[in-house]
Design a protein around this motif. Structure first.
Motif, short mmCIF file in Angstrom:
data_model
loop_
_atom_site.label_atom_id
_atom_site.label_comp_id
_atom_site.label_asym_id
_atom_site.label_seq_id
_atom_site.Cartn_x
_atom_site.Cartn_y
_atom_site.Cartn_z
N ARG A 113 -0.98 5.55 -4.51
CA ARG A 113 -1.39 3.97 -4.81
C ARG A 113 -2.91 4.16 -4.48
N GLN B 238 -3.75 6.89 -1.52
CA GLN B 238 -2.89 7.52 -0.76
C GLN B 238 -1.63 7.69 -1.27
N PHE C 51 2.35 8.99 -1.27
CA PHE C 51 3.75 8.97 -0.27
C PHE C 51 4.95 9.87 -0.86
N VAL D 71 5.48 0.65 -6.89
CA VAL D 71 4.55 0.58 -5.51
C VAL D 71 5.18 -0.17 -4.60
N THR D 72 6.08 -1.01 -4.90
CA THR D 72 6.68 -1.98 -4.07
C THR D 72 7.64 -1.17 -2.83
N GLN D 73 7.98 -0.29 -3.35
CA GLN D 73 8.68 0.84 -2.51
C GLN D 73 8.04 1.43 -1.21
N PHE D 74 6.67 1.31 -1.54
CA PHE D 74 6.03 1.97 -0.38
C PHE D 74 4.99 1.08 0.13
N GLU D 75 4.55 0.19 -0.55
CA GLU D 75 3.43 -0.77 0.05
C GLU D 75 3.39 -2.05 -0.45
N GLN D 76 2.98 -3.08 0.35
CA GLN D 76 2.83 -4.39 -0.28
C GLN D 76 1.50 -4.78 -0.89
N MET D 77 1.67 -5.00 -1.96
CA MET D 77 -0.02 -5.31 -2.81
C MET D 77 -0.50 -6.87 -2.51
#
Length: 499
Positions: free
Chosen positions: A342, A359, A361, A398-404
């Protein structure tokens, strides 16, 4: 020309051995005491007894190292003893040679035992394994209770044969005109007469055949010779093609074992857990950038996400069913590991851009697929295999790892469809287990196109799109293949007659 003599066994042995000779060897000569093949059910007990007596008597000679059938390397699905017990009648010389070679023995003792109206007939052959020849053959009519005496005599003649006193290819004497000559029959008869004593009723016939051990391989010439006859061909009686019959005859397996192996995958349920390493579309990347003005209002936003090339572990299990001896179809379920990056850039209008802080993941995903495989030459212990399949899996979002932030656009994880072909091999560990090694080559068919979206009133940030994945990936996997059930194979009377 083959010559035969008859005399009391101890008389004959003394004639063969002559004056005492001191045998010295740096290393004992290895001798396999193979089975004596019974010619009838009544002879089984005596054959076993004689084998044990022979082993005991030969072991008393310190220049000889006794090897039993159980001391040799077993076959894949059965012991050496089972192999010898299943040796076809009349083939004990060839079967014993195979066992001796597997055990590394230099000589072997084998033979046959037959019950007759007058008693028991025993034939013993002493084999020179390295030279592939029968050194000495005994034929004897044994009376009750003479078996141990006979075993003692065989042990002494074996020692003499190994040390070159009998069974030599030529006699060490030479004539003036004709070169090497064989021992004089009359001279041996005179020696026997001089040493003649009544030492019992055990009599023995001796030959020095120096004949080759019967071959254990079946050749194309043999096949052609049988094809030229009017008789029913042995492969026709076994419902085989000539090529399959040739492979069967040279396999070293019994007919039942050959049929079981030739059935291959047919009717088998196969479970193959596999573990390996692969690369391909096993990673993902998201890039987001947005710009704010002096009032901190977002005036521009750019979002882009794509799958990327990566590498990682690959764990999967294939459950298949054998359609034919070589072909199987099945389903696959597995897990792949990968990574996701990300990268978000925050830009202020009118100010220079600051470096971003990407970052990464760790990631994993479940795969589901279908498989088809071909295991070539199913009767072999080591077999090549080829195959292919189609896997479905979710890509990364990206939603699997972090909220945007709300002003950046996020995308659902794409569905990936990955085709693969593989080449490899199987090595038989046991009747129901194989070791499997294969190298898959994958091609990602769908889900590689990047997703992008721009919003806002100004064009401030740069439209950056992460690199997409390479379409082709490679890997290597290994594991075990467990085979259950399978086609029933049996051999009938016709099969036995055709061997």
């Amino acid at each position: 020309m083959k010559a035969w003599y008859a005399a009391p066994v101890h008389v004959l042995l003394l004639a063969l051995l002559g004056s005492p000779v001191a045998y010295a060897a740096d290393q004992p000569t290895s001798v396999l005491v193979s089975a004596l093949q019974p010619g009838s059910p009544e002879a089984i007990a005596l054959a076993t007894l004689l084998e044990n007596y022979l082993a005991q008597e030969i072991a008393l000679d310190k220049s000889l190292a006794v090897m039993r059938i159980e001391d040799t390397r077993p076959f894949e699905d059965y012991s050496a003893r089972v192999y010898v017990q299943g040796c076809p009648p009349g083939d004990i010389l060839g079967c014993s040679t195979i066992i001796a070679e597997r055990g590394g023995a230099e000589y072997a003792v084998t033979g046959t035992v037959r019950s007759s109206a007058s008693g028991t007939e025993v034939e013993v052959d002493i084999l020179d394994v390295n030279d592939s020849r029968v050194v000495v053959s005994f034929k004897s009519e044994l009376a009750n209770g003479d078996d141990k005496v006979f075993a003692q005599g065989v042990a002494r003649v074996l020692a003499a044969a190994i040390h070159g006193e009998v069974g030599a290819e030529t006699d060490i004497r030479t004539s003036d005109d004709d070169g090497p000559v064989k021992p004089d029959n009359d001279a041996i008869a005179r020696q026997i007469a001089q040493l003649s004593k009544d030492l019992g009723e055990v009599t023995v016939a001796l030959s020095r055949p120096n004949r080759a051990i019967p071959k254990t391989s079946y050749t194309v010439d043999d096949l052609a010779e049988q094809s030229n006859t009017d008789a029913v061909k042995p492969w026709e009686r076994l419902d085989m093609s000539p090529g399959e019959y040739l492979r069967y005859r040279n396999s070293g397996f019994s007919l039942l074992e050959w049929r079981a192996r030739s059935a291959g995958r047919q009717g088998q349920l196969m479970i193959a857990p596999m573990f390996g390493y692969a690369n391909g579309a096993m990673a993902g990347s998201y890039y987001g950038a947005y710009a704010t003005d002096d009032s901190t209002e977002v005036v521009d936003a750019w979002s882009a996400e794509t799958q990327q090339s990566g590498s990682g572990a690959w764990l999967n299990a294939v459950v298949g069913y054998g359609i034919t001896p070589a072909l199987d179809v099945g389903v696959s379920v597995g897990v792949q590991t990968g990574s996701f990056t990300r990268d978000v850039d925050d830009v202020v209008v009118g100010q220079p851009e600051e470096p971003t802080d990407p970052q990464t993941f760790s990631a994993s995903r479940v795969t589901l697929g279908a498989r088809v495989g071909v295991g070539l030459f199913p009767a072999r212990s080591i077999r090549p295999r080829i195959g292919g399949g189609l896997d479905w899996m979710h890509g990364y979002s990206v939603t699997q790892f972090e909220q945007m932030p709300d002003w950046l656009t996020v995308f659902p994880a794409p569905s990936l469809l990955v085709a693969q072909v593989y080449v490899g091999g199987e090595a038989r560990i046991s009747k129901n287990v194989d070791f499997v090694l294969q190298a898959p080559v994958t091609m990602t068919l769908t889900g590689t196109k990047p997703n992008t979206f721009r919003s806002g009133s100004q064009d401030v940030v740069t439209e950056t799109v992460p690199n997409g994945p390479k379409v082709i990936g490679v890997g290597v996997t290994a594991g075990l293949q467990i085979r259950l059930f399978g086609k029933k194979t049996e051999g009938g009377i016709e099969d036995i007659d055709a061997i």
